[in-house]
Design an enzyme around this catalytic site. Structure first.
Site, PDB file in Angstrom:
ATOM      1  N   ASP A 434      -2.564   3.127 -11.306  1.00  0.00           N
ATOM      2  CA  ASP A 434      -3.498   3.957 -10.554  1.00  0.00           C
ATOM      3  C   ASP A 434      -4.837   3.249 -10.364  1.00  0.00           C
ATOM      4  OD1 ASP A 434      -4.347   6.669  -9.538  1.00  0.00           O
ATOM      5  OD2 ASP A 434      -5.732   6.486 -11.222  1.00  0.00           O
ATOM      6  N   GLU A 487      -1.627   0.853  -6.684  1.00  0.00           N
ATOM      7  CA  GLU A 487      -2.349   1.664  -5.713  1.00  0.00           C
ATOM      8  C   GLU A 487      -3.663   0.930  -5.446  1.00  0.00           C
ATOM      9  OE1 GLU A 487      -4.441   6.026  -5.101  1.00  0.00           O
ATOM     10  OE2 GLU A 487      -4.529   4.960  -7.007  1.00  0.00           O
TER      11      GLU A 487
END
Length: 755
Positions: A434, A487
């Site tokens: 993330d 990401e």
């Protein structure tokens, strides 16, 4: 007979401020009447009398009570053979013996009720850390530190117990408190390995299921109760204690999956990912917040994913987090699956069951930041231990969380070991990392003066870059076939390129540019789309610079954005047609696919973690049609090599016609390897039907229509080309042959060459 312990030292031990109790307690060599002897000392507040018992001979030596609070000592000569190597300062334990050690004596005590109790002396237990362990921990290269740190179930001298250890180099003292000592840490003060800052203590009688914490005395004199950073299980929030857990009990049955995974090629295999928030995917009546347990969820997800032809599920963070509204992205228990759905063995069952049924399991992993909850990593020993001390480096302005100090070897070790832990102990198939962009840039979401440049004056976080590379190397070397996905929302080069070529080493990079451009295009009214054709075609300019995954994730259906179907323009029919068009275009675009739960149902409501998926919508034909379309698209990609083999290779894609902006159409070919038949994709982004639309094709033959998003089965008008189109003998679009295609309104027709 005079003791060699001062009263001030005893007093400091009793009030919990003595730096290293191992210097007082346990066995210590002393000089007694010119002879070598051993002083055995113990702090037992509940003892009336005590003896040291030689395990070999059974000889009992009485202990003197040196302090009324319960500090005892016995001076033992040759009648007792105390293993001096058990002391911290001369530990010789090796990794083969750390969980089944021996000491040479035990302590008998008479408690206040008069009952005689035998106990193992925790300060006589050999260290769980071998010399090599200590070396690797000091160097920050102990990649399986989870085999030593935290709460390790262990047997010493036949006495079962738990070895507790924690990294807190700036603490003045550390106590272990829990169910096993009535949360009174005075008798469970850890001993410190000064050179590596790790505190350790074996507690006889502690057992699996016991709750515990580390009670840390900071250098400023403040006591803090902290959860175990390497705790394997935790209480159900809002409770915050860690739970002693044995991770060796599950009998895995996924050998076939694990063996095949080693040979699995993530570049050439199909990958259709279903992103799931376990707490809200499905609810159970009568359960806390409706949370289903891991075992129930496993069976439901297997049934659903197999019916929908998803190859993998990606779980939003399942590591323990105190606030459900963070969706798991503000992690406290990095090594503990959230107790909202059960314990570690239940989560092992979850992964095992999905593997046995042919479904891979990916999890979100969050090394970018951690929250400020008092029981967590924040200022763990009273200092900036895991984070930077300077808020210009150590705090995220967007999320109110802390940034890991990636330049500290112990912090890097903690994070990389944590990543490997999930792959090792839980057989996880991949990690989606993330917020990578927030790690790469020192000025991420910061104004001038709010960040500190690197040593060269730049904005790149050099320590984070090194960390990400080391993480990817470790994952891919130790667990072949496991994928990592970033990401990453910027144009950082080489995110999914090997580290030896200067890349970061990820398997995939989320294609945030494609997602933003495509959704922006689809939100336009069709009459205006001819002015935005480049928003669709631009992605193919850079499509093969990275190994891209196409995400329509949870981030696109929260924070006021609305659900995907609510973002589509037009009347009710056009909204559904546009959504079917979006999915069909996405599934045929180069890259692996990811869709967040609820998107496959055309859910109207924006996702809310408390409410979950609106399964009741499947009572309506239109929503069932979208669900069936997604299932058929997944199956189409899985079964046709040309739609997945060359997702990251320019040889797998070819424009046929991308210049007809006036009609808002796109036509392209997807190609595979080893003679796989080519796939022709014809997209019409307007509600105007395009009958007999001439399309150039590379070869003569019958082009079978294998998919049509306007099919009546999906809720469309059934304008199509069944069973297919034969070539016309004339060329078009610079190709030697052509076919005449009926392009449905707001639809996609897909053809496969059959010679």
């Amino acid at each position: 007979m005079q003791t060699q312990v001062s009263l001030s030292e005893i007093a400091s031990l009793i009030d919990g401020t003595y730096d290293n109790p191992a210097n007082l307690l346990g066995p210590h060599p002393v000089d007694y009447r010119g002879q070598s002897a051993t002083a055995v000392r113990s702090y037992m507040p509940d003892a009336q009398a005590a003896w040291v018992v030689d395990n070999a001979s059974g000889v009992r030596r009485p202990m003197r009570k040196l302090h009324p609070a319960g500090f005892f000592e016995a001076i033992c000569d040759g009648a007792i053979d105390v293993d001096a190597s058990s002391r911290e300062d001369g530990a010789r334990a090796n990794s083969a013996k750390t969980n089944n050690a021996e000491s040479r004596y035990r302590i008998q005590m008479t408690d206040k009720s008069g009952e005689v109790v035998d106990k193992q002396d925790p300060y006589a237990a050999p260290s769980i850390f071998s010399d090599y362990d200590r070396y690797l921990l000091g160097e920050g290269r102990h990649l399986n530190m989870y085999e030593r740190m935290g709460a390790q179930v262990r047997t010493v001298d036949g006495t079962p117990g738990v070895n507790f250890s924690v990294w807190a180099p700036n603490a003045r003292s550390v106590q272990i408190v829990g169910d096993f000592n009535s949360w009174d840490g005075r008798t469970s003060v850890a001993k410190v390995h000064d050179n590596i800052g790790i505190w350790e203590l074996f507690i006889p009688g502690a057992k699996v299921g016991d709750r515990y914490k580390f009670r840390v005395l900071s250098e400023h004199g403040e006591w803090m109760d902290k959860s175990d950073p390497v705790g394997f299980a935790a209480e159900l929030p809002p409770l915050t204690a860690s739970i002693v857990t044995d991770l060796t009990g599950h009998e895995w049955n996924d050998d076939q999956w694990m063996q095949q995974r080693k040979d699995w090629n993530p570049m050439h295999e199909p990958m259709n990912v279903y992103e799931v928030h376990l707490g809200s995917w499905q609810k159970g009546p009568g359960r806390t917040h409706g949370w289903l347990d891991y075992r129930d969820l496993a069976k439901r997800l297997v049934d659903y994913c197999n019916r929908m032809h998803f190859t993998h599920v990606e779980l939003m963070p399942i590591s323990e987090h105190p606030f459900s509204g963070s969706w798991g992205y503000q992690t406290v228990g990095y090594f503990a699956p959230t107790s909202r759905h059960g314990g570690p063995d239940d989560f092992m069952y979850f992964v095992d069951y999905l593997h046995q049924n042919g479904i891979g399991v990916l999890i979100d992993w969050v090394p970018a930041h951690f929250p400020k909850d008092g029981h967590g990593l924040y200022r763990f020993d009273g200092s900036a231990l895991y984070e930077h001390a300077d808020p210009r480096q150590g705090e995220h302005p967007d999320w109110g969380t802390m940034v890991f100090n990636f330049g500290r070897t112990e912090v890097k070790n903690f994070l990389i070991s944590n990543a490997l832990f999930w792959l090792d102990k839980y057989h996880i198939d991949g990690l989606r990392v993330d917020a990578v962009a927030s790690m790469l840039y020192l000025d991420y979401s910061r104004e001038d003066g709010e960040w500190i440049p690197n040593q060269y004056g730049g904005r790149e976080n050099l320590e984070a870059i090194d960390f990400l590379r080391e993480f990817n190397v470790a994952v891919h070397e130790q667990h072949p076939g496991v994928i990592t996905a970033a990401e990453e929302s910027t144009a950082w080069p080489g995110v999914s390129r090997p580290t030896y070529d200067g890349g970061l080493g990820f398997t995939y990079k989320w294609n945030m540019g494609w997602m933003n451009d495509t959704l922006s295009y689809m939100q336009n009214e069709p009459i205006h789309r001819k002015h935005h054709q480049n928003e669709l075609t631009f992605s193919l300019i850079y499509a093969f610079t990275e190994n891209f995954m196409l995400p329509l994730s949870h981030d696109e259906v929260v924070h006021g954005k609305g659900s995907l179907i609510s973002q589509m323009p037009g009347d009710m029919w056009q909204k559904f047609a546009n959504l079917r068009l979006l999915y069909s275009y996405m599934w045929t675009h180069p890259g692996k696919n990811l869709l967040f739960m609820g998107g496959e149902l055309a859910q109207w409501n924006e996702w809310n973690h408390d409410d979950g998926v609106d399964w009741v919508l499947l009572d309506f034909d239109t929503h069932r049609g979208v669900q069936q379309l997604v299932a058929d698209l997944n199956k189409l990609v899985n079964e046709n090599p040309s739609l997945h083999q060359l997702d990251f290779d320019g040889n797998g894609f070819e424009w046929v016609d991308c210049m007809n902006g006036d009609d808002s159409t796109l036509v392209y070919l997807r190609k595979g390897m080893d003679g796989a038949p080519p796939i022709l994709v014809c997209c019409n982004f307007t509600p105007v039907p395009r009958p007999e639309y001439r399309v150039g094709v590379p070869e003569a033959g019958h082009w079978k229509e294998i998919f049509n998003s306007d099919s009546e089965a999906y809720g469309g008008t059934n304008m199509g080309n069944y069973p297919g189109c034969d070539t016309l003998g004339t060329g078009e679009h610079g190709r030697p042959e052509s076919i005449s295609v009926n392009m449905p309104p707001l639809g996609v027709s897909i053809f496969r060459l059959e010679k």
